[in-house]
Scaffold this motif. Structure first.
Motif, PDB file in Angstrom:
ATOM      1  N   LEU A  31       0.828  -1.204   0.000  1.00 42.00           N
ATOM      2  CA  LEU A  31       0.000   0.000   0.000  1.00 42.00           C
ATOM      3  C   LEU A  31       0.864   1.257   0.000  1.00 42.00           C
ATOM      4  N   ALA A  32       1.959   1.231   0.759  1.00 43.99           N
ATOM      5  CA  ALA A  32       2.850   2.388   0.779  1.00 43.99           C
ATOM      6  C   ALA A  32       3.508   2.578  -0.586  1.00 43.99           C
ATOM      7  N   TRP A  33       3.878   1.472  -1.237  1.00 46.96           N
ATOM      8  CA  TRP A  33       4.501   1.576  -2.552  1.00 46.96           C
ATOM      9  C   TRP A  33       3.508   2.119  -3.579  1.00 46.96           C
ATOM     10  N   VAL A  80      -4.640  10.997   3.682  1.00 42.93           N
ATOM     11  CA  VAL A  80      -5.766  10.263   4.293  1.00 42.93           C
ATOM     12  C   VAL A  80      -5.338   8.839   4.611  1.00 42.93           C
ATOM     13  N   SER A  81      -4.619   8.202   3.708  1.00 50.42           N
ATOM     14  CA  SER A  81      -4.151   6.835   3.940  1.00 50.42           C
ATOM     15  C   SER A  81      -3.224   6.775   5.145  1.00 50.42           C
ATOM     16  N   ILE A 117      -4.372   5.753  12.798  1.00 50.07           N
ATOM     17  CA  ILE A 117      -5.546   5.468  13.637  1.00 50.07           C
ATOM     18  C   ILE A 117      -5.691   3.967  13.856  1.00 50.07           C
ATOM     19  N   SER A 118      -5.460   3.186  12.807  1.00 50.50           N
ATOM     20  CA  SER A 118      -5.560   1.736  12.924  1.00 50.50           C
ATOM     21  C   SER A 118      -4.496   1.195  13.878  1.00 50.50           C
ATOM     22  N   PRO A 178     -10.911   1.613  10.575  1.00 54.11           N
ATOM     23  CA  PRO A 178     -10.431   2.709   9.725  1.00 54.11           C
ATOM     24  C   PRO A 178     -10.242   2.303   8.262  1.00 54.11           C
ATOM     25  N   PHE A 179      -9.791   1.089   8.031  1.00 56.50           N
ATOM     26  CA  PHE A 179      -9.609   0.634   6.653  1.00 56.50           C
ATOM     27  C   PHE A 179     -10.952   0.390   5.968  1.00 56.50           C
TER      28      PHE A 179
END
Length: 144
Positions: free
Chosen positions: A79-81, A93-94, A100-101, A133-134
């Motif tokens: 996801l970061a990539w 936002v991500s 938060i997660s 959160p996801f």
């Protein structure tokens, strides 16, 4: 006095070409959005499963839960990539959702220390906390 050249707009073929380019861009955005939604849903399921398994079967930590944690880490890295191609506002936002997660995962781990050992409905409810959160992020992106 205006000539007929001044009153004509873009040719029909130019307008059709512009519309097809816009449609192609919209399809490309929707296809990328689908993968992003799928990634966030996978992350939500993985976090919930990990926290429930950790609370329910702590004796299986080395056998199953640690490899599961590695999978979650790999998904986070993916996801970061993918964030490299996401607009800056979406990355912010991500990142907020990941923070938060992570905070909710700490709350979950603390709550699970107070609960009786073993699988129960309370373990499932607390295990869903880091996934929320996801799930919200997936809903927000799907709605946009």
């Amino acid at each position: 006095m205006s000539t007929s050249e001044d009153n004509t707009g873009p040719s029909p073929s130019a307008a059709a070409e512009a519309l097809s380019s816009a449609d192609a861009a919209a399809r490309r955005i929707r296809s990328r959005r689908g993968w992003y939604i799928a990634g966030t849903l996978v992350m939500a399921v993985a976090l919930a499963a990990f926290s429930i398994a950790l609370a329910s079967w702590p004796d299986r930590l080395a056998d199953l839960i640690i490899p599961g944690l590695l999978v979650v880490g790999a998904i986070l890295a993916l996801l970061a990539w993918s964030g490299r191609t996401i607009p800056t506002a979406a990355v912010a936002v991500s990142n907020r959702v990941v923070f938060i997660s992570a905070a909710l995962m700490v709350v979950t781990l603390l709550l699970n220390r107070l609960l009786p050992a073993g699988f129960s409905g309370w373990v499932v409810l607390t295990g869903l906390l880091p996934a929320l959160p996801f799930l919200y992020l997936a809903w927000r992106v799907a709605r946009a």
